[in-house]
Structures are given as C-alpha cells and as structure tokens.
Design a protein around this motif. Structure first.
Motif, PDB file in Angstrom:
ATOM      1  N   ASP A 165       0.848  -1.205   0.000  1.00  0.00           N
ATOM      2  CA  ASP A 165       0.000   0.000   0.000  1.00  0.00           C
ATOM      3  C   ASP A 165       0.883   1.255   0.000  1.00  0.00           C
ATOM      4  O   ASP A 165       0.561   2.256  -0.645  1.00  0.00           O
ATOM      5  N   ILE A 166       1.972   1.184   0.764  1.00  0.00           N
ATOM      6  CA  ILE A 166       2.895   2.332   0.793  1.00  0.00           C
ATOM      7  C   ILE A 166       3.444   2.561  -0.618  1.00  0.00           C
ATOM      8  O   ILE A 166       3.507   3.691  -1.111  1.00  0.00           O
ATOM      9  N   PHE A 167       3.815   1.463  -1.270  1.00  0.00           N
ATOM     10  CA  PHE A 167       4.322   1.548  -2.651  1.00  0.00           C
ATOM     11  C   PHE A 167       3.294   2.244  -3.549  1.00  0.00           C
ATOM     12  O   PHE A 167       3.625   3.140  -4.335  1.00  0.00           O
ATOM     13  N   ARG A 168       2.042   1.839  -3.436  1.00  0.00           N
ATOM     14  CA  ARG A 168       0.990   2.429  -4.276  1.00  0.00           C
ATOM     15  C   ARG A 168       0.860   3.933  -4.013  1.00  0.00           C
ATOM     16  O   ARG A 168       0.721   4.731  -4.941  1.00  0.00           O
ATOM     17  N   ALA A 215       3.727   5.747  -5.503  1.00  0.00           N
ATOM     18  CA  ALA A 215       3.610   5.787  -6.965  1.00  0.00           C
ATOM     19  C   ALA A 215       2.622   6.876  -7.393  1.00  0.00           C
ATOM     20  O   ALA A 215       2.797   7.498  -8.442  1.00  0.00           O
ATOM     21  N   LEU A 216       1.613   7.106  -6.567  1.00  0.00           N
ATOM     22  CA  LEU A 216       0.620   8.131  -6.917  1.00  0.00           C
ATOM     23  C   LEU A 216       1.055   9.524  -6.456  1.00  0.00           C
ATOM     24  O   LEU A 216       0.277  10.472  -6.503  1.00  0.00           O
ATOM     25  N   GLY A 217       2.291   9.628  -5.996  1.00  0.00           N
ATOM     26  CA  GLY A 217       2.853  10.960  -5.755  1.00  0.00           C
ATOM     27  C   GLY A 217       3.080  11.337  -4.307  1.00  0.00           C
ATOM     28  O   GLY A 217       3.534  12.454  -4.040  1.00  0.00           O
ATOM     29  N   ALA A 218       2.770  10.434  -3.355  1.00  0.00           N
ATOM     30  CA  ALA A 218       3.047  10.770  -1.950  1.00  0.00           C
ATOM     31  C   ALA A 218       4.553  10.735  -1.709  1.00  0.00           C
ATOM     32  O   ALA A 218       5.263   9.886  -2.259  1.00  0.00           O
ATOM     33  N   SER A 219       5.034  11.661  -0.884  1.00  0.00           N
ATOM     34  CA  SER A 219       6.453  11.645  -0.511  1.00  0.00           C
ATOM     35  C   SER A 219       6.693  10.715   0.666  1.00  0.00           C
ATOM     36  O   SER A 219       7.815  10.260   0.886  1.00  0.00           O
ATOM     37  N   THR A 253       7.417   5.651  -9.420  1.00  0.00           N
ATOM     38  CA  THR A 253       6.722   6.733 -10.121  1.00  0.00           C
ATOM     39  C   THR A 253       5.351   6.261 -10.594  1.00  0.00           C
ATOM     40  O   THR A 253       5.002   5.088 -10.467  1.00  0.00           O
ATOM     41  N   ARG A 254       4.605   7.175 -11.184  1.00  0.00           N
ATOM     42  CA  ARG A 254       3.210   6.856 -11.498  1.00  0.00           C
ATOM     43  C   ARG A 254       3.086   5.697 -12.485  1.00  0.00           C
ATOM     44  O   ARG A 254       2.096   4.969 -12.464  1.00  0.00           O
ATOM     45  N   ASP A 255       4.071   5.508 -13.336  1.00  0.00           N
ATOM     46  CA  ASP A 255       3.957   4.387 -14.280  1.00  0.00           C
ATOM     47  C   ASP A 255       4.210   3.035 -13.608  1.00  0.00           C
ATOM     48  O   ASP A 255       4.148   1.996 -14.262  1.00  0.00           O
ATOM     49  N   CYS A 256       4.488   3.034 -12.301  1.00  0.00           N
ATOM     50  CA  CYS A 256       4.640   1.765 -11.563  1.00  0.00           C
ATOM     51  C   CYS A 256       3.288   1.187 -11.161  1.00  0.00           C
ATOM     52  O   CYS A 256       3.229   0.086 -10.611  1.00  0.00           O
TER      53      CYS A 256
END
Ligand SMILES: Cc1cc2nc3c(=O)[nH]c(=O)nc-3n(C[C@H](O)[C@H](O)[C@H](O)COP(=O)(O)O)c2cc1C
Length: 361
Positions: A296-299, A302-306, A353-356
């Motif tokens: 979930d952290i990965f997601r 990927a959606l832009g959270a630092s 990144t978002r493409d992940c």
C-alpha cells in the motif's frame, strides 16, 4: 487460520482481545456507517502494480529526505491521541519504536504523556508535533507551537479536518469515557474561551464552537509566525491543497482521519492523485488512512506521496507487545515495502513513479 494469513490482521485480532470495550471502540471505531473507513481499504485494491524486471537494483533502499530530515523509510507514525489507553508507556513506547525503525513520529497534542518525555524516549529521532487550532485563538495557538519548538519538535502538523468529532456510534454504544488518569497533559494550561449560556434557539455548534474555528488567514498567520514549518493534515480537495500552499504550508497531508470524522468522503488514496497534480511539487504531499501493507505504501508513493503515516496498525502492535510490538509492525511494513520495490524493479523511493501502478477505474 485462513489459507492466506495476514500478520497485521493477527495483531488487530490480538489487540481486540486484550483491550476493554471502550478503548477498543475509540481505537478501531469509525464515523457514521463506516463507509469511508471501508473505502480507505478498498481504494488500494483498485490500484494494480506494474512491475519491471531484470533491472539493476544494487545499492538501493527505502531511505528518504523529508523537510531536511533523514528517514530510513517513507513512514511516520500518525498522531494518535491518548496512547496510555493502549499500553502503560503509551507515547514513549511508540517513540521508541519509531526511533528503532528510523520512522518519523507525529505526537498528538492530545498525548497522555508530557511532550518532553516523548522527545527523550525518541532519542532525537524525527518528531513532529500535531496540534489543533486552539479555541482561545491565535496567541494560544502560537504559545503551543512555541512550546513544541522549545521541546525539540521539528515541525508542526495542524489538523484541519476535525473541527468537531465525527459521529462515532461505536464509542457511544460502548459508553466510552477517558479514565481520570488519561488526560491531554500538554494542554492542561491552555486557556479556554468563556461562553455565555446558550439562549433558546441557539445552536452549540453553529453559535459557539464555530466562532472559535480557524480559517485560511489564520493558517497563513501561523505559517508566518510559528517557529517551525507548518504542515496541514486532513486535506482531500485539490482546491484546499492550493489554498494551503498559498498560505505558506511546507507540506500537505491527504487524509480523512482514518474514516473517523466525516463519513462518506472518498478514500484518501483516491483523493491523492488530484491533490498531487494540483500542488505540482511546490511542497511534499503525504497521505494516510487505510495503509495496511508495504505494498500500500508503494501504491501511495507511486501516486505521488512523498511519505505515508500509519495509524491504527502501530497501536495494535503497541497493545499486543508495547514498544516491541509497535516496532515490529513498522518493521513488517518496511520489509514488505522493500520486497515490493525489488519485485517491481524499483531501486530507490524516487524510482517509484506513477507508471509503476495502474488505476483499475
Ligand atoms: C484512536 C485514534 C486517535 C487519533 N487521534 C488523532 C489526533 O489526536 N490528531 C490527529 O490529527 N489525528 C488523529 N487520528 C487520526 C490519525 O492521525 C490518522 O489520520 C489515521 O489513524 C490514519 O488512518 P489509519 O488508522 O487507517 O492508518 C487518530 C486516529 C485514531 C485511530
């Protein structure tokens, strides 16, 4: 035991067995019908991970820099009030756990432990102080901020999504009351506004509480005057994120308070991408609400959270085994984030990144 046991779920179940009904309702309960709390989890299921293979991953890791601080992983413990309800050492045990795992910690202003003791227990680990706008106004709010700075906290997290409590049926049903020895010890000297008795036809919320609530001018004022960087927590709308940046905040936390305040708002993970798009890198965007796995952290990243904040899971660990339990929960999440990164072909946090990921809907 199911075919697919979930370690964190085991902590949740064990904590539920150990806690009395009142504190359990306070910890696990949500607002209203629990729609938002459920959405927080389901939101992650809508995001599939798009792995890349055969990449060079040597020398990688989960470390990040956030507001000039180093963290071993992009995780902070979310501010949670009154932690001595969950273990005798309360916030001190949580601070030790965060320090042991190199995670950040945000201390709630409703901490049941003196802030200086918690700072000491965290041994110089990155700690931020969460506060609500004080009902007595600007001077009282700044005083609390000054005290946090003098105690060694390095940022202020101003929570803006809970001007009043949500409707919490579980707490009402359990007749939850704080025991007399659990109080917000850091707020006891805070001056409280004096109200005249309500006249007939007046509303407690609209005619009394509302007169003490802050607005964006107050946030801008705090950003200009506080001795520490100010972060706002509890933003879901891109328009509010833009106002926060204009006010001068140094980071925005996308959060719905773990579904505890306004039921019916979207999952925080669903709200994240639009906020990230609006902020356009002007300040870091963090998120919490519903993170239960390293993937979930990965997601979220990927959606832009630092970085992300973890709430109830750390408390389940705290209930079950004090500082060690909380530390183990953070460790499990970090380990799983590492495995996810390796399997998805991401060497560093910046590579996520978002493409992940791919949004199913
Ligand atoms: C028992 C409890 C107490 C909380 N107290 C606070 C608080 O004092 N200040 C605050 O900003 N958020 C508070 N929160 C919200 C958390 O900081 C965080 O937003 C939320 O727990 C994240 O969702 P999660 O529990 O699903 O990880 C609290 C949450 C819980 C469960």
């Amino acid at each position: 035991m199911t075919d697919n046991p979930d370690l964190l779920e085991t902590y949740r179940t064990m904590a539920a067995k150990q806690l009395a009904i009142g504190p359990l309702a306070f910890l696990n309960g949500s607002a209203g019908a629990g729609l938002t709390q459920r959405a927080n989890r389901l939101g992650f299921d809508d995001i599939t991970i798009s792995p890349r293979v055969l990449r060079d991953l040597r020398g990688g890791g989960t470390a990040i820099q956030l507001l000039n601080q180093s963290l071993k992983s992009p995780m902070l413990v979310a501010p949670i009030a009154y932690q001595t309800l969950f273990a005798p050492q309360g916030e001190c045990a949580t601070a030790m756990a965060a320090a042991a795992q190199g995670a950040g910690m945000v201390l709630s202003c409703q901490s049941a432990t003196h802030m200086a003791k918690v700072q000491q227990a965290g041994e110089g680990n990155a700690t931020w102080f969460q506060m609500y706008w004080q009902a007595a106004g600007r001077a009282a709010t700044l005083k609390l901020a000054d005290t946090a700075a003098a105690t060694g906290f390095s940022a202020l997290v101003l929570t803006v999504d809970a001007p009043v409590n949500g409707v919490r049926d579980a707490e009402i049903t359990a007749a939850f009351r704080l025991p007399p020895d659990v109080t917000a010890v850091n707020l006891t000297n805070a001056p409280q506004p004096e109200f005249a008795p309500l006249k007939s036809g007046e509303s407690l919320l609209f005619d009394r509480v509302a007169s003490c609530l802050p607005n964006w001018d107050d946030v801008a004022w705090l950003c200009r005057n506080a001795p520490l960087p100010v972060i706002v927590k509890g933003v879901l709308s891109p328009a509010d994120a833009a106002l926060a940046v204009t006010a001068g905040v140094r980071a925005v936390i996308v959060s719905n308070h773990g579904g505890r305040v306004l039921d019916g708002v979207p999952a925080a993970i669903a709200a994240l991408p639009a906020v990230v798009d609006e902020v356009q890198g002007a300040v870091p965007v963090l998120m919490d609400s519903g993170i239960r796995r390293g993937s979930d952290i990965f997601r979220a990243l990927a959606l832009g959270a630092s970085a992300v904040l973890i709430g109830r899971p750390v408390m389940w660990g705290l209930v079950v085994n004090g500082a060690q339990g909380a530390s183990h929960v953070l460790r499990m999440l970090r380990d799983e984030l590492e495995v996810t990164m390796v399997l998805a072909g991401c060497r560093t946090i910046a590579d996520i990144t978002r493409d992940c990921v791919h949004l199913k809907r």
